[in-house]
Enzyme design. Structure first.
Site, PDB file in Angstrom:
ATOM      1  N   LEU A  65       0.825  -1.209   0.000  1.00  0.00           N
ATOM      2  CA  LEU A  65       0.000   0.000   0.000  1.00  0.00           C
ATOM      3  C   LEU A  65       0.863   1.265   0.000  1.00  0.00           C
ATOM      4  O   LEU A  65       2.062   1.210   0.311  1.00  0.00           O
ATOM      5  CB  LEU A  65      -0.907  -0.023   1.236  1.00  0.00           C
ATOM      6  CG  LEU A  65      -1.910  -1.193   1.267  1.00  0.00           C
ATOM      7  CD1 LEU A  65      -2.667  -1.231   2.584  1.00  0.00           C
ATOM      8  CD2 LEU A  65      -2.881  -1.106   0.098  1.00  0.00           C
ATOM      9  N   PRO A  66       0.271   2.409  -0.328  1.00  0.00           N
ATOM     10  CA  PRO A  66       1.075   3.627  -0.481  1.00  0.00           C
ATOM     11  C   PRO A  66       1.835   4.063   0.781  1.00  0.00           C
ATOM     12  O   PRO A  66       3.013   4.402   0.702  1.00  0.00           O
ATOM     13  CB  PRO A  66       0.048   4.684  -0.882  1.00  0.00           C
ATOM     14  CG  PRO A  66      -1.086   3.925  -1.497  1.00  0.00           C
ATOM     15  CD  PRO A  66      -1.128   2.611  -0.767  1.00  0.00           C
ATOM     16  N   THR A  98       6.343   0.556   2.083  1.00  0.00           N
ATOM     17  CA  THR A  98       7.375   1.331   2.779  1.00  0.00           C
ATOM     18  C   THR A  98       6.654   2.279   3.737  1.00  0.00           C
ATOM     19  O   THR A  98       5.957   3.196   3.288  1.00  0.00           O
ATOM     20  CB  THR A  98       8.213   2.153   1.778  1.00  0.00           C
ATOM     21  OG1 THR A  98       8.769   1.256   0.823  1.00  0.00           O
ATOM     22  CG2 THR A  98       9.318   2.907   2.487  1.00  0.00           C
ATOM     23  N   LYS A 173      15.351  -0.115   5.121  1.00  0.00           N
ATOM     24  CA  LYS A 173      14.876   0.505   3.867  1.00  0.00           C
ATOM     25  C   LYS A 173      15.118   2.022   3.900  1.00  0.00           C
ATOM     26  O   LYS A 173      15.586   2.609   2.920  1.00  0.00           O
ATOM     27  CB  LYS A 173      13.383   0.191   3.702  1.00  0.00           C
ATOM     28  CG  LYS A 173      12.658   0.944   2.621  1.00  0.00           C
ATOM     29  CD  LYS A 173      12.981   0.452   1.235  1.00  0.00           C
ATOM     30  CE  LYS A 173      12.237   1.286   0.182  1.00  0.00           C
ATOM     31  NZ  LYS A 173      12.625   0.953  -1.178  1.00  0.00           N
ATOM     32  N   LYS A 248       9.144  10.897  -0.082  1.00  0.00           N
ATOM     33  CA  LYS A 248       8.447  10.164   0.988  1.00  0.00           C
ATOM     34  C   LYS A 248       9.471   9.391   1.826  1.00  0.00           C
ATOM     35  O   LYS A 248       9.461   9.446   3.053  1.00  0.00           O
ATOM     36  CB  LYS A 248       7.445   9.184   0.362  1.00  0.00           C
ATOM     37  CG  LYS A 248       6.788   8.255   1.358  1.00  0.00           C
ATOM     38  CD  LYS A 248       6.101   7.074   0.669  1.00  0.00           C
ATOM     39  CE  LYS A 248       5.902   5.938   1.638  1.00  0.00           C
ATOM     40  NZ  LYS A 248       5.490   4.698   1.030  1.00  0.00           N
TER      41      LYS A 248
HETATM   42  P1  NAD Z   1       0.782   2.569  -6.160  1.00  0.00           P
HETATM   43  O1  NAD Z   1       0.198   3.870  -5.740  1.00  0.00           O
HETATM   44  O2  NAD Z   1       1.043   2.315  -7.599  1.00  0.00           O
HETATM   45  O3  NAD Z   1      -0.159   1.359  -5.644  1.00  0.00           O
HETATM   46  C1  NAD Z   1      -0.827   1.334  -4.425  1.00  0.00           C
HETATM   47  C2  NAD Z   1      -2.160   0.587  -4.635  1.00  0.00           C
HETATM   48  O4  NAD Z   1      -2.803   0.454  -3.365  1.00  0.00           O
HETATM   49  C3  NAD Z   1      -3.122   1.327  -5.572  1.00  0.00           C
HETATM   50  O5  NAD Z   1      -3.558   0.431  -6.604  1.00  0.00           O
HETATM   51  C4  NAD Z   1      -4.284   1.720  -4.641  1.00  0.00           C
HETATM   52  O6  NAD Z   1      -5.541   1.715  -5.302  1.00  0.00           O
HETATM   53  C5  NAD Z   1      -4.214   0.628  -3.593  1.00  0.00           C
HETATM   54  N1  NAD Z   1      -4.830   0.957  -2.304  1.00  0.00           N
HETATM   55  C6  NAD Z   1      -4.724   2.087  -1.575  1.00  0.00           C
HETATM   56  N2  NAD Z   1      -5.415   1.965  -0.429  1.00  0.00           N
HETATM   57  C7  NAD Z   1      -5.954   0.732  -0.419  1.00  0.00           C
HETATM   58  C8  NAD Z   1      -6.773   0.003   0.498  1.00  0.00           C
HETATM   59  N3  NAD Z   1      -7.145   0.519   1.650  1.00  0.00           N
HETATM   60  N4  NAD Z   1      -7.137  -1.255   0.168  1.00  0.00           N
HETATM   61  C9  NAD Z   1      -6.764  -1.801  -1.014  1.00  0.00           C
HETATM   62  N5  NAD Z   1      -5.995  -1.175  -1.925  1.00  0.00           N
HETATM   63  C10 NAD Z   1      -5.609   0.080  -1.631  1.00  0.00           C
HETATM   64  O7  NAD Z   1       2.113   2.401  -5.298  1.00  0.00           O
HETATM   65  P2  NAD Z   1       3.370   1.460  -5.633  1.00  0.00           P
HETATM   66  O8  NAD Z   1       4.305   2.200  -6.512  1.00  0.00           O
HETATM   67  O9  NAD Z   1       2.872   0.114  -6.012  1.00  0.00           O
HETATM   68  O10 NAD Z   1       4.065   1.399  -4.187  1.00  0.00           O
HETATM   69  C11 NAD Z   1       3.543   0.618  -3.136  1.00  0.00           C
HETATM   70  C12 NAD Z   1       4.492   0.679  -1.952  1.00  0.00           C
HETATM   71  O11 NAD Z   1       5.773   0.202  -2.363  1.00  0.00           O
HETATM   72  C13 NAD Z   1       4.718   2.087  -1.390  1.00  0.00           C
HETATM   73  O12 NAD Z   1       4.778   2.018  -0.001  1.00  0.00           O
HETATM   74  C14 NAD Z   1       6.038   2.496  -2.012  1.00  0.00           C
HETATM   75  O13 NAD Z   1       6.738   3.443  -1.206  1.00  0.00           O
HETATM   76  C15 NAD Z   1       6.767   1.173  -2.078  1.00  0.00           C
HETATM   77  N6  NAD Z   1       7.816   1.071  -3.102  1.00  0.00           N
HETATM   78  C16 NAD Z   1       7.568   1.536  -4.362  1.00  0.00           C
HETATM   79  C17 NAD Z   1       8.569   1.423  -5.336  1.00  0.00           C
HETATM   80  C18 NAD Z   1       8.341   1.926  -6.751  1.00  0.00           C
HETATM   81  O14 NAD Z   1       9.310   2.026  -7.518  1.00  0.00           O
HETATM   82  N7  NAD Z   1       7.106   2.208  -7.157  1.00  0.00           N
HETATM   83  C19 NAD Z   1       9.805   0.849  -5.002  1.00  0.00           C
HETATM   84  C20 NAD Z   1      10.012   0.357  -3.723  1.00  0.00           C
HETATM   85  C21 NAD Z   1       8.996   0.479  -2.776  1.00  0.00           C
END
Ligand code: NAD
Length: 301
Positions: A65-66, A98, A173, A248
Site C-alpha cells: 500500500l502507499p 514502505t 529501507k 516520501k
Molecule cells: P501505487 O500507488 O502504484 O499502488 C498502491 C495501490 O494500493 C493502488 O492500486 C491503490 O488503489 C491501492 N490501495 C490504496 N489503499 C488501499 C486500500 N485501503 N485497500 C486496497 N488497496 C488500496 O504504489 P506502488 O508504486 O505500487 O508502491 C507501493 C508501496 O511500495 C509504497 O509504499 C512504495 O513506497 C513502495 N515502493 C515503491 C517502489 C516503486 O518504484 N514504485 C519501489 C520500492 C517500494
C-alpha cells in the site's frame, strides 16, 4: 503451495502477484480500484469484493500500500481485518509497503495479541525488479516468521534479508534510500561540475566508474541524458522511481533521525533538494532528474 490474500495492486503489487501466480500459489486479490484488480485476473488471480473477503482463509496476507496510514487503517481500522485473519491458525501477515517503523511495530504488536504473525518487509528494486522477480526484501520480525515467509518471498525476489526484530526492515529501507538519494544528488553535482568545467560527461563517468568515486548511480543509472541507454535519463526521466517516492522515503528517514537524535545533515540536504525539485513541478519524474536542478543554469562553454 499456499493460499495467499494480496491487497494493493499498484505499480509494485500487480507484478508481484503475477510472479506468485507463476510459482503456483493460489491468489485472492483486493484493491480499492477495480481497474487495478482487472490487471491480474487474466493471470489467474481471484478478485475479491473487500479486503475481508480477500483475507478470509488465507495462510499469508500480503499488503503493498502507499503509506503507513493505509496499512494502519487496513489492519487496525473499523473492518477488523486482523480478527478475520486470526481465524486461520498460523496466519502470517507480510507488509511490503514502505512505512514508518513505529507504525509497523504497532501493527505487529496488535497482530501478536491475536496470535497472528506479522513481518515488516519493504522492498528494493523498483517496478523493474517487481516485474522481473528480482526484488530485495528486508524482513523485520521473529526469525521463525522470517523462515516461514522466505519461500514465498523467493517467488518475487532473489535477496531475502533478515534485518532484525519488528521494524528493522523499515529502518534498513530508510537507511538504504537515504543513501540512494544522497548518492544520486552527489553524482549529479559532480558530473555537472565537470561539465561546467569543460569535461565530456561520458569520459568523466568512465573515470569515476574505475576510481574511488565509483557508485551505483554512475555504474548503472547515470543521471546525465545521453550517457546510458535504458535508464530514465535516456527517456526524459519517465518511468523509474519518482521524485515523490524519494521524498516520501527521505521523510521517513528524517523521522527516524528525529526520534533517535541522529545528526543527518546530508540526508536533510538531500530532502531539501528533492523538495525544491518537486516544487518546480517535477514530482512525477524519476529521481535521477535531480541532475536537471543542477544543470538548469548551465552556461554554454
Ligand atoms: P501505487 O500507488 O502504484 O499502488 C498502491 C495501490 O494500493 C493502488 O492500486 C491503490 O488503489 C491501492 N490501495 C490504496 N489503499 C488501499 C486500500 N485501503 N485497500 C486496497 N488497496 C488500496 O504504489 P506502488 O508504486 O505500487 O508502491 C507501493 C508501496 O511500495 C509504497 O509504499 C512504495 O513506497 C513502495 N515502493 C515503491 C517502489 C516503486 O518504484 N514504485 C519501489 C520500492 C517500494
Amino acid at each position: 503451495m499456499a493460499r495467499i490474500g494480496f491487497i494493493g495492486l499498484g505499480n509494485m503489487g500487480a507484478p508481484m502477484v503475477k510472479n506468485l501466480l507463476k510459482a503456483g500459489h493460489e491468489l485472492a486479490v483486493f484493491d480499492v480500484s477495480k481497474k487495478a484488480m482487472d490487471k491480474v485476473v487474466p493471470d489467474g488471480a481471484s478478485p475479491s469484493s473487500s479486503a475481508k473477503q480477500c483475507a478470509q482463509g488465507a495462510e499469508f496476507v500480503i499488503s503493498m500500500l502507499p503509506a503507513g496510514q493505509h496499512v494502519y487503517d487496513l489492519y487496525l481500522g473499523k473492518n477488523k481485518l486482523m480478527e478475520i485473519i486470526s481465524e486461520h491458525k498460523n496466519a502470517l501477515v507480510i507488509d511490503c509497503s514502505t512505512i514508518e517503523a513505529d507504525v509497523a511495530q504497532k501493527v505487529a504488536k496488535f497482530a501478536k495479541g491475536l496470535k497472528v504473525g506479522f513481518v515488516d518487509c519493504p522492498v528494493s528494486g523498483g517496478v523493474g525488479g517487481a516485474v522481473s522477480g528480482n526484488l530485495a526484501f528486508m524482513v523485520g520480525g521473529t526469525k521463525i516468521d522470517y523462515n516461514r515467509v522466505k519461500p514465498v518471498l523467493e517467488c518475487m525476489g532473489k535477496n531475502i534479508f533478515y534485518a532484525g526484530k519488528s521494524g528493522a526492515g523499515q529502518i534498513a529501507k530508510a537507511c538504504n534510500n537515504m543513501l540512494l538519494g544522497i548518492v544520486m544528488a552527489g553524482t549529479s553535482e559532480v558530473l555537472n561540475m565537470g561539465m561546467r568545467n569543460g569535461m565530456d560527461p561520458l569520459v568523466l563517468s568512465e573515470i569515476i566508474k574505475k576510481s574511488t568515486g565509483q557508485n551505483w548511480a554512475v555504474e548503472v543509472y547515470n543521471p546525465v541524458p545521453g550517457i546510458m541507454k535504458n535508464v530514465p535519463s535516456a527517456n526524459s526521466y519517465k518511468g523509474g522511481f519518482q521524485v515523490d517516492l524519494m521524498l516520501k522515503d527521505l521523510g521517513l528517514a528524517m523521522e527516524l533521525c528525529k526520534n533517535s537524535l541522529t545528526p543527518a545533515p546530508l540526508g536533510s540536504q538531500a530532502l531539501s533538494l528533492y523538495a525544491l525539485h518537486k516544487n518546480k513541478g517535477f514530482g512525477k519524474l524519476d529521481f535521477s532528474s535531480i541532475f536537471e536542478l543542477y544543470a538548469e543554469n548551465r552556461t554554454t562553454k
